[in-house]
Design a protein around this motif. Sequence first.
Motif, PDB file in Angstrom:
ATOM      1  N   ARG A  43       0.042  -7.129  -0.570  1.00  0.00           N
ATOM      2  CA  ARG A  43      -0.670  -7.247   0.633  1.00  0.00           C
ATOM      3  C   ARG A  43      -1.155  -8.681   0.598  1.00  0.00           C
ATOM      4  O   ARG A  43      -1.644  -9.057  -0.408  1.00  0.00           O
ATOM      5  CB  ARG A  43      -1.789  -6.016   0.941  1.00  0.00           C
ATOM      6  CG  ARG A  43      -1.206  -4.914   1.317  1.00  0.00           C
ATOM      7  CD  ARG A  43      -2.414  -4.025   1.957  1.00  0.00           C
ATOM      8  NE  ARG A  43      -1.546  -2.799   2.532  1.00  0.00           N
ATOM      9  CZ  ARG A  43      -1.754  -1.557   1.784  1.00  0.00           C
ATOM     10  NH1 ARG A  43      -2.636  -1.313   0.863  1.00  0.00           N
ATOM     11  NH2 ARG A  43      -1.358  -0.608   2.196  1.00  0.00           N
ATOM     12  N   VAL A  44      -1.180  -9.427   1.715  1.00  0.00           N
ATOM     13  CA  VAL A  44      -2.068 -10.568   1.858  1.00  0.00           C
ATOM     14  C   VAL A  44      -2.535 -10.776   3.101  1.00  0.00           C
ATOM     15  O   VAL A  44      -2.631  -9.867   4.070  1.00  0.00           O
ATOM     16  CB  VAL A  44      -0.907 -11.770   1.899  1.00  0.00           C
ATOM     17  CG1 VAL A  44      -0.215 -11.964   0.699  1.00  0.00           C
ATOM     18  CG2 VAL A  44       0.031 -11.807   3.022  1.00  0.00           C
ATOM     19  N   SER A  45      -4.030 -11.381   3.100  1.00  0.00           N
ATOM     20  CA  SER A  45      -4.921 -11.581   4.001  1.00  0.00           C
ATOM     21  C   SER A  45      -4.494 -13.044   4.647  1.00  0.00           C
ATOM     22  O   SER A  45      -4.505 -13.988   4.053  1.00  0.00           O
ATOM     23  CB  SER A  45      -6.412 -11.710   3.631  1.00  0.00           C
ATOM     24  OG  SER A  45      -7.075 -11.990   4.729  1.00  0.00           O
ATOM     25  N   LEU A  46      -4.278 -12.824   6.048  1.00  0.00           N
ATOM     26  CA  LEU A  46      -3.801 -14.015   6.629  1.00  0.00           C
ATOM     27  C   LEU A  46      -4.663 -14.231   7.932  1.00  0.00           C
ATOM     28  O   LEU A  46      -4.980 -13.529   8.476  1.00  0.00           O
ATOM     29  CB  LEU A  46      -2.091 -14.368   7.324  1.00  0.00           C
ATOM     30  CG  LEU A  46      -1.226 -14.338   5.871  1.00  0.00           C
ATOM     31  CD1 LEU A  46       0.159 -13.924   6.725  1.00  0.00           C
ATOM     32  CD2 LEU A  46      -1.302 -15.040   5.084  1.00  0.00           C
ATOM     33  N   LEU A  90     -13.133  -7.916   8.303  1.00  0.00           N
ATOM     34  CA  LEU A  90     -12.899  -8.421   7.321  1.00  0.00           C
ATOM     35  C   LEU A  90     -12.864  -7.537   5.848  1.00  0.00           C
ATOM     36  O   LEU A  90     -13.131  -8.472   4.539  1.00  0.00           O
ATOM     37  CB  LEU A  90     -13.688  -9.737   7.150  1.00  0.00           C
ATOM     38  CG  LEU A  90     -13.639 -10.751   8.294  1.00  0.00           C
ATOM     39  CD1 LEU A  90     -14.626 -11.867   8.214  1.00  0.00           C
ATOM     40  CD2 LEU A  90     -12.169 -11.356   8.539  1.00  0.00           C
ATOM     41  N   SER A  91     -12.710  -6.520   5.835  1.00  0.00           N
ATOM     42  CA  SER A  91     -12.837  -5.582   4.648  1.00  0.00           C
ATOM     43  C   SER A  91     -11.690  -6.076   3.545  1.00  0.00           C
ATOM     44  O   SER A  91     -11.987  -6.216   2.456  1.00  0.00           O
ATOM     45  CB  SER A  91     -13.059  -4.015   4.968  1.00  0.00           C
ATOM     46  OG  SER A  91     -11.614  -3.636   5.581  1.00  0.00           O
ATOM     47  N   GLY A  97     -10.807 -11.801  -1.710  1.00  0.00           N
ATOM     48  CA  GLY A  97     -11.773 -12.673  -1.964  1.00  0.00           C
ATOM     49  C   GLY A  97     -12.247 -12.372  -3.357  1.00  0.00           C
ATOM     50  O   GLY A  97     -12.709 -13.154  -4.213  1.00  0.00           O
ATOM     51  N   ALA A  98     -12.787 -10.845  -3.697  1.00  0.00           N
ATOM     52  CA  ALA A  98     -13.246 -10.459  -5.048  1.00  0.00           C
ATOM     53  C   ALA A  98     -12.425 -10.767  -6.012  1.00  0.00           C
ATOM     54  O   ALA A  98     -12.863 -11.124  -7.297  1.00  0.00           O
ATOM     55  CB  ALA A  98     -13.600  -8.966  -4.710  1.00  0.00           C
ATOM     56  N   LYS A  99     -11.054 -10.633  -5.994  1.00  0.00           N
ATOM     57  CA  LYS A  99     -10.150 -10.951  -6.937  1.00  0.00           C
ATOM     58  C   LYS A  99     -10.241 -12.491  -7.386  1.00  0.00           C
ATOM     59  O   LYS A  99      -9.978 -12.828  -8.423  1.00  0.00           O
ATOM     60  CB  LYS A  99      -8.469 -10.608  -6.544  1.00  0.00           C
ATOM     61  CG  LYS A  99      -7.585 -11.110  -7.435  1.00  0.00           C
ATOM     62  CD  LYS A  99      -6.089 -10.860  -6.988  1.00  0.00           C
ATOM     63  CE  LYS A  99      -4.956 -11.395  -7.998  1.00  0.00           C
ATOM     64  NZ  LYS A  99      -3.769 -10.914  -7.390  1.00  0.00           N
ATOM     65  N   ARG A 113      -9.189 -14.956  13.518  1.00  0.00           N
ATOM     66  CA  ARG A 113      -9.239 -13.492  13.051  1.00  0.00           C
ATOM     67  C   ARG A 113      -8.238 -13.562  11.977  1.00  0.00           C
ATOM     68  O   ARG A 113      -7.309 -14.343  11.742  1.00  0.00           O
ATOM     69  CB  ARG A 113      -8.684 -12.762  14.313  1.00  0.00           C
ATOM     70  CG  ARG A 113      -9.495 -12.610  15.699  1.00  0.00           C
ATOM     71  CD  ARG A 113      -8.901 -11.743  16.814  1.00  0.00           C
ATOM     72  NE  ARG A 113      -8.201 -10.767  16.360  1.00  0.00           N
ATOM     73  CZ  ARG A 113      -6.833 -10.680  16.612  1.00  0.00           C
ATOM     74  NH1 ARG A 113      -6.064 -11.455  17.480  1.00  0.00           N
ATOM     75  NH2 ARG A 113      -5.906  -9.441  16.134  1.00  0.00           N
ATOM     76  N   ARG A 114      -8.368 -12.598  11.099  1.00  0.00           N
ATOM     77  CA  ARG A 114      -7.647 -12.229  10.161  1.00  0.00           C
ATOM     78  C   ARG A 114      -6.870 -10.873  10.212  1.00  0.00           C
ATOM     79  O   ARG A 114      -7.152 -10.173  10.975  1.00  0.00           O
ATOM     80  CB  ARG A 114      -8.470 -12.211   8.805  1.00  0.00           C
ATOM     81  CG  ARG A 114      -8.944 -13.341   8.275  1.00  0.00           C
ATOM     82  CD  ARG A 114      -9.272 -13.443   7.036  1.00  0.00           C
ATOM     83  NE  ARG A 114      -9.314 -15.128   6.598  1.00  0.00           N
ATOM     84  CZ  ARG A 114      -8.340 -15.541   5.952  1.00  0.00           C
ATOM     85  NH1 ARG A 114      -7.213 -14.788   5.457  1.00  0.00           N
ATOM     86  NH2 ARG A 114      -8.022 -16.664   5.713  1.00  0.00           N
ATOM     87  N   VAL A 115      -5.784 -10.896   9.606  1.00  0.00           N
ATOM     88  CA  VAL A 115      -4.965  -9.583   9.589  1.00  0.00           C
ATOM     89  C   VAL A 115      -4.524  -9.325   8.206  1.00  0.00           C
ATOM     90  O   VAL A 115      -4.704 -10.288   7.356  1.00  0.00           O
ATOM     91  CB  VAL A 115      -3.590  -9.819  10.482  1.00  0.00           C
ATOM     92  CG1 VAL A 115      -3.933 -10.165  12.075  1.00  0.00           C
ATOM     93  CG2 VAL A 115      -2.805 -11.178  10.001  1.00  0.00           C
ATOM     94  N   VAL A 116      -4.038  -8.082   7.832  1.00  0.00           N
ATOM     95  CA  VAL A 116      -3.727  -7.646   6.746  1.00  0.00           C
ATOM     96  C   VAL A 116      -2.142  -7.676   6.832  1.00  0.00           C
ATOM     97  O   VAL A 116      -1.478  -7.096   7.744  1.00  0.00           O
ATOM     98  CB  VAL A 116      -4.064  -6.100   6.512  1.00  0.00           C
ATOM     99  CG1 VAL A 116      -3.543  -5.728   4.838  1.00  0.00           C
ATOM    100  CG2 VAL A 116      -5.583  -6.279   6.289  1.00  0.00           C
TER     101      VAL A 116
END
Length: 131
Positions: A43-46, A90-91, A97-99, A113-116
């Motif tokens: 998965r990526v956050s975009l 943003l969970s 971000g933690a990684k 906005r962000r998507v998974v």
Amino acid sequence: MTEFPETHRDLLDAPFATLATIGSGGGPQLTEVWFLHDEGELRVSLNTTRRKTRNLQARPQCSLFILDLANPMRFVDVRGRARIAPDDDLSFARKVGAKYGADLSAHDAPGDRRVVVTIEADRVYAVDMSA
């Protein structure tokens, strides 16, 4: 859940991957991305304002290419389709971000906005040309 060969599972912790999408003109667009191997999926956050996100919304076919930086003759190429889901709270972005020790929202403009994006693999190519 996507199955990855044991010989290449270590690459799922790599620092980045190359996301390939299909641009509006039909040509490829490649972008380095941060990613997570999360619950058995890649998965990526975009950010929804970015070209790669718009490309995936129009044409979900994609590839996530993960190169072994210590041995560039070894890689895994995950080809399939992108499944896009909102990340309004943003969970997932916080999880990525933690990684990386980063706040992904710091790269977003107000109102973005962000998507998974989950890569639903059709094929997984695990290659080691050094063996």
